[in-house]
Design an enzyme around this catalytic site. Structure first.
Site, PDB file in Angstrom:
ATOM      1  NE  ARG A  13     -11.172 -10.060  -1.286  1.00 17.44           N
ATOM      2  CZ  ARG A  13     -11.629  -9.042  -2.199  1.00 17.44           C
ATOM      3  NH1 ARG A  13     -12.228  -9.235  -3.354  1.00 17.44           N
ATOM      4  NH2 ARG A  13     -11.559  -7.750  -1.956  1.00 17.44           N
TER       5      ARG A  13
ATOM      6  CE  LYS B  13      -3.642  -1.995   2.988  1.00 16.14           C
ATOM      7  NZ  LYS B  13      -4.892  -1.715   2.041  1.00 16.14           N
TER       8      LYS B  13
END
Length: 458
Positions: A313, A239
């Site tokens: 997820r 990120k």
């Protein structure tokens, strides 16, 4: 975050709409009328005025509630008064009843939260006697659950890694007589390969684990699964700094299910509760998983990794697969999962997904009843092909950028397919700027609505 004991010397706190203020003026003393007028009080939302007594100390207080439209646009109006009152013990005087009165009382409790781990505690706040006709013990349990969630999210990752999250779950289990089992090491790698793979680069001191808390022996079986990514660098798909600054909150789903579990256990709901938390840190190291890797899962489905920053997820998938291996009446996942959800609904409103229309309707009603804003989103079947890459069963990060929250929910549904009823929340877990009852920082979302629904029975 508790109510004050009954006190005959408590000062009255009048919560008034503009129309109610006009009626209050008719019965008030001349001095109180003059003071309120001089202070410009009108009953507008957020106004707070202290009325002086003969000794110069506050003798009563006025809080503006605004119009019906103002109250529909906001929540927890009474919360804004708590800081303005400075101190003392107060008793609420209001014409509002039922759910509106409960919301006011809960807002007061929530406004008493402060994060005190690293800084001195604030000055003693004003206290409120529990208003008549509210269930004080229930509201205090809700506030305590929310405080736990906020504390966990607000704690920096240095002090809130996977082991600290485990310690919190164990403390909660000990407090309420629950059991808590934790899977780590070789057992985790064998039984929960996605959880292990996402967390393996963080090193031994922050090793991944699966936390499994159980409580209750009768009633419907409810399993809560919370995303416990204690810090998310993005992995090898690193990120940028601006996006990494709030990643201590990426375990907000885990924090929320633990806060909800506290509410359930403290109030003794007739449930068989299970809480599953895949606790990891998504770090960068030589053994970090890579874009292009194809990973096995507990359910047997293979997953192509097209972005290591879509790790939430993955860890949830193994936990959901475990949850469906025994009968459950309701399976819930809560996660700070996608930026797409924030683009769609902003920080306050949480999208939820379910195939059960009755459950969705009841949850929507609970959301409105307890001022915990939720919005139903679709498991849109035509988008299933977006999560099927061709060389593996599933793709963790479909290209194109469309429908990011929906495709993430569809991905998770593949692992929850055997559940009788499945409910997924894509939450933010953070209040960006202070609001009544919600200081800037960590926030539980969806827990109060779900708690209200569960309290009424499945």
């Amino acid at each position: 975050m508790t109510f004050a004991a009954p006190d005959s010397a408590a000062r009255p706190l009048y919560a008034l709409s503009p129309d109610e203020y006009a009626a209050w003026q008719e019965d008030a003393t001349e001095m109180f009328r003059a003071w309120a007028s001089a202070m410009g009080f009108s009953g507008a939302s957020g106004q707070v005025v202290l009325l002086p007594g003969p000794d110069g100390q506050p003798a009563a207080g006025l809080v503006g509630l605004g119009s019906d439209e103002d109250r529909a646009r906001g929540r927890f109006q009474l919360a804004s008064a708590r800081a303005a009152l400075k101190g003392g013990t107060w008793r609420l005087e209001t014409a509002l009843a039922g759910e509106a009165r409960e919301e006011m009382a809960l807002g007061w409790l929530l406004a008493g939260y402060s994060f005190e781990r690293y800084a001195a505690a604030p000055a003693p706040a004003a206290m409120l006697i529990a208003p008549e006709e509210v269930n004080a013990a229930r509201l205090e349990a809700i506030a305590a659950g929310e405080a736990l969630t906020r504390d966990l999210i607000n704690t920096p990752a240095r002090d809130m890694g996977p082991a600290a999250l485990e310690a919190t779950a164990r403390d909660l289990a000990e407090e309420f007589g629950a059991s808590c089992a934790v899977t780590t090491g070789a057992d985790l790698a064998e039984g929960y390969p996605l959880i292990h793979t996402v967390g393996q680069a963080a090193g031994e001191t922050r090793a991944p684990r699966l936390i499994d808390l159980r409580w209750g022996e009768a009633g419907p079986a409810v399993t809560l699964v919370g995303k416990g990514v204690c810090f998310d660098t993005g992995g090898l798909n690193l990120k940028p700094g601006g996006s990494m600054g709030l990643m201590k909150k990426d375990m907000g789903g885990a924090a929320t299910v633990l806060g909800l579990a506290r509410m359930i256990m403290a109030t003794g709901l007739d449930l068989r509760l299970r809480v599953l938390i895949p606790a990891v840190e998504n770090a960068v190291a030589g053994d970090a998983f890579r874009p292009g890797d194809i990973l096995p899962s507990r359910k047997g489905l293979t997953v192509e990794v097209n972005n290591t920053d879509a790790e939430g997820r993955l860890v949830l998938a193994d936990a959901l697969a475990l949850a469906t291996e025994e009968p459950t009446d309701l399976l819930v996942s809560m996660a700070t999962l996608t930026g797409a959800a924030r683009v769609a609904l902003g920080p306050d409103v949480v999208p939820f997904y379910t195939d059960d229309d009755r459950l969705a309707d009841r949850l929507g009603e609970a959301s409105r009843r307890v001022a915990d804003p939720l919005w139903r989103m679709p498991f849109w079947a035509p988008y299933e092909e977006m999560i099927e890459p061709g060389i593996a069963d599933l793709d963790n990060a479909p290209s194109g950028g469309f429908a990011g929250s929906i495709t993430a929910a569809l991905f998770l549904r593949r692992f929850a397919a055997d559940a009788r009823r499945y409910l997924h929340f894509d939450m933010y877990g953070w209040t960006p700027s202070p609001k009544p009852g919600r200081p800037k920082g960590g926030a539980g979302q969806g827990a109060r609505a779900l708690f209200d629904l569960l309290s009424e029975g499945l």
